[in-house]
Design an enzyme around this catalytic site. Structure first.
Site, PDB file in Angstrom:
ATOM      1  NE  ARG A   1      22.108 139.104  91.355  1.00  0.00           N
ATOM      2  CZ  ARG A   1      20.940 140.030  91.971  1.00  0.00           C
ATOM      3  NH1 ARG A   1      20.908 140.936  91.812  1.00  0.00           N
ATOM      4  NH2 ARG A   1      20.174 139.579  92.065  1.00  0.00           N
TER       5      ARG A   1
ATOM      6  NE  ARG B   1      17.142 136.727  91.630  1.00  0.00           N
ATOM      7  CZ  ARG B   1      17.931 137.096  90.679  1.00  0.00           C
ATOM      8  NH1 ARG B   1      18.568 135.897  90.332  1.00  0.00           N
ATOM      9  NH2 ARG B   1      18.034 137.804  90.245  1.00  0.00           N
TER      10      ARG B   1
ATOM     11  NE  ARG C   1      13.013 141.480  95.571  1.00  0.00           N
ATOM     12  CZ  ARG C   1      13.977 142.041  95.339  1.00  0.00           C
ATOM     13  NH1 ARG C   1      14.836 142.990  95.347  1.00  0.00           N
ATOM     14  NH2 ARG C   1      14.824 141.251  94.337  1.00  0.00           N
TER      15      ARG C   1
ATOM     16  CE  LYS D   1      13.258 145.371  90.407  1.00  0.00           C
ATOM     17  NZ  LYS D   1      13.727 143.493  89.718  1.00  0.00           N
TER      18      LYS D   1
ATOM     19  NE  ARG E   1      20.723 139.826  86.008  1.00  0.00           N
ATOM     20  CZ  ARG E   1      19.934 140.296  87.396  1.00  0.00           C
ATOM     21  NH1 ARG E   1      18.810 141.349  86.114  1.00  0.00           N
ATOM     22  NH2 ARG E   1      19.524 139.978  88.187  1.00  0.00           N
TER      23      ARG E   1
HETATM   24  P1  AMP Z   1      18.328 141.961  93.220  1.00  0.00           P
HETATM   25  O1  AMP Z   1      19.098 142.162  92.812  1.00  0.00           O
HETATM   26  O2  AMP Z   1      17.205 142.737  93.835  1.00  0.00           O
HETATM   27  O3  AMP Z   1      17.018 141.067  92.562  1.00  0.00           O
HETATM   28  O4  AMP Z   1      17.944 140.884  94.789  1.00  0.00           O
HETATM   29  C1  AMP Z   1      18.959 139.782  95.015  1.00  0.00           C
HETATM   30  C2  AMP Z   1      18.073 138.880  96.129  1.00  0.00           C
HETATM   31  O5  AMP Z   1      17.989 139.939  97.553  1.00  0.00           O
HETATM   32  C3  AMP Z   1      17.041 138.566  95.976  1.00  0.00           C
HETATM   33  O6  AMP Z   1      16.366 137.494  95.697  1.00  0.00           O
HETATM   34  C4  AMP Z   1      16.286 138.814  97.588  1.00  0.00           C
HETATM   35  O7  AMP Z   1      17.124 137.487  97.844  1.00  0.00           O
HETATM   36  C5  AMP Z   1      17.662 139.473  98.474  1.00  0.00           C
HETATM   37  N1  AMP Z   1      16.224 140.916  98.342  1.00  0.00           N
HETATM   38  C6  AMP Z   1      17.209 141.880  97.481  1.00  0.00           C
HETATM   39  N2  AMP Z   1      15.666 143.435  98.246  1.00  0.00           N
HETATM   40  C7  AMP Z   1      15.665 142.320  99.145  1.00  0.00           C
HETATM   41  C8  AMP Z   1      14.338 143.246  99.529  1.00  0.00           C
HETATM   42  N3  AMP Z   1      13.527 144.206  99.410  1.00  0.00           N
HETATM   43  N4  AMP Z   1      13.044 142.043 100.004  1.00  0.00           N
HETATM   44  C9  AMP Z   1      13.514 140.844 100.109  1.00  0.00           C
HETATM   45  N5  AMP Z   1      14.904 139.889  99.845  1.00  0.00           N
HETATM   46  C10 AMP Z   1      15.892 141.158  99.366  1.00  0.00           C
END
Ligand code: AMP
Length: 227
Positions: free
Chosen positions: A170, A181, A97, A22, A136
């Site tokens: 990360r 996740r 989400r 994404k 990554r």
């Molecule tokens: P990402 O960078 O999108 O993979 O997000 C990393 C982490 O941030 C996720 O595993 C969640 O803990 C939190 N997170 C990001 N976006 C959301 C969302 N829309 N709702 C809830 N938690 C989020």
């Protein structure tokens, strides 16, 4: 196609599990269509780094690979969408989400007389995602994404985009957190595919191939969605 030729600002949603690409694809679409990428993951990581109240509440949850509370995420997203650059149109990466977040987004857009242009589901198998996530990393300077196997910088150790030489991985890109996740995705986020199908804005794309091929498919979808 750029922002000037769009009548109302485009609102694109990229749906897909962690590792589906994404962020990578959103950055490419951002450049191509003059839109603004909004990643709630990036916004939350910035809040954690800045030590804000939201960041303090989110830190442990993110490290465990679980979802941060809807209210925190919705507030962060609403504030960011109110900034002037978002008038160009946005690509939402990692939001919504949950169904609560999707309904909040519908409400937010209705207030501004906007609607979702397309919700694009990037479809990938779980085993492939674990491989993608574990390799990554990003440029510490500009955030350009790379992968140990699939996307190395053309000159080893130097970012193609900004020439930076510092890279980072990360904290939540490790095997245990990836499992949480993925299960959060299947339990809480995958139902949004049906939600957006019900609104007739869902587009599906196979995200298992090469980055460039997926990008081409997405460009076609976005070009017809924003016209
Ligand atoms: P990402 O960078 O999108 O993979 O997000 C990393 C982490 O941030 C996720 O595993 C969640 O803990 C939190 N997170 C990001 N976006 C959301 C969302 N829309 N709702 C809830 N938690 C989020």
């Amino acid at each position: 196609m750029d922002a000037a030729t769009m009548t109302t600002p485009a609102v694109l949603i990229l749906l897909g599990p962690p590792g589906a690409g994404k962020g990578t694809q959103a950055r490419m679409l951002e450049d191509k269509f003059g839109l603004v990428q909004l990643s709630t993951g990036d916004l939350l990581r910035a809040a954690v780094a800045a030590g804000t109240d939201a960041g303090k509440a989110a830190k442990a949850v993110m490290e465990a690979g679980e979802l941060v509370s809807d209210q925190i995420v919705i507030d962060i997203l609403r504030d960011r969408m109110a900034e002037p650059d978002c008038a160009k149109g946005v690509i939402l990466d990692g939001f919504p989400r949950t169904t609560v977040q999707a309904e909040a987004l519908d409400g937010l857009l209705a207030e501004k007389d906007q609607k979702i242009s397309a919700a694009i589901s990037l479809e990938v198998e779980d085993a492939e995602m674990v491989i993608r996530i574990s390799g990554r990393y990003t440029c510490a300077g500009c955030g350009e994404g790379y992968h140990d196997t699939f996307k190395k910088p053309s000159v080893d150790g130097t970012c193609d985009n900004c020439g930076g030489t510092e890279f980072k991985r990360r904290a939540d890109d490790n095997a245990e957190t990836v499992a949480s996740r993925l299960s959060a995705y299947h339990a809480q986020t995958a139902p949004l595919i049906t939600y957006y199908d019900g609104q007739s804005v869902l587009k599906r794309t196979n995200a298992m191939g090469k980055i460039e091929d997926i990008a081409r498919d997405l460009e076609d979808i976005v070009a017809s969605a924003v016209n």
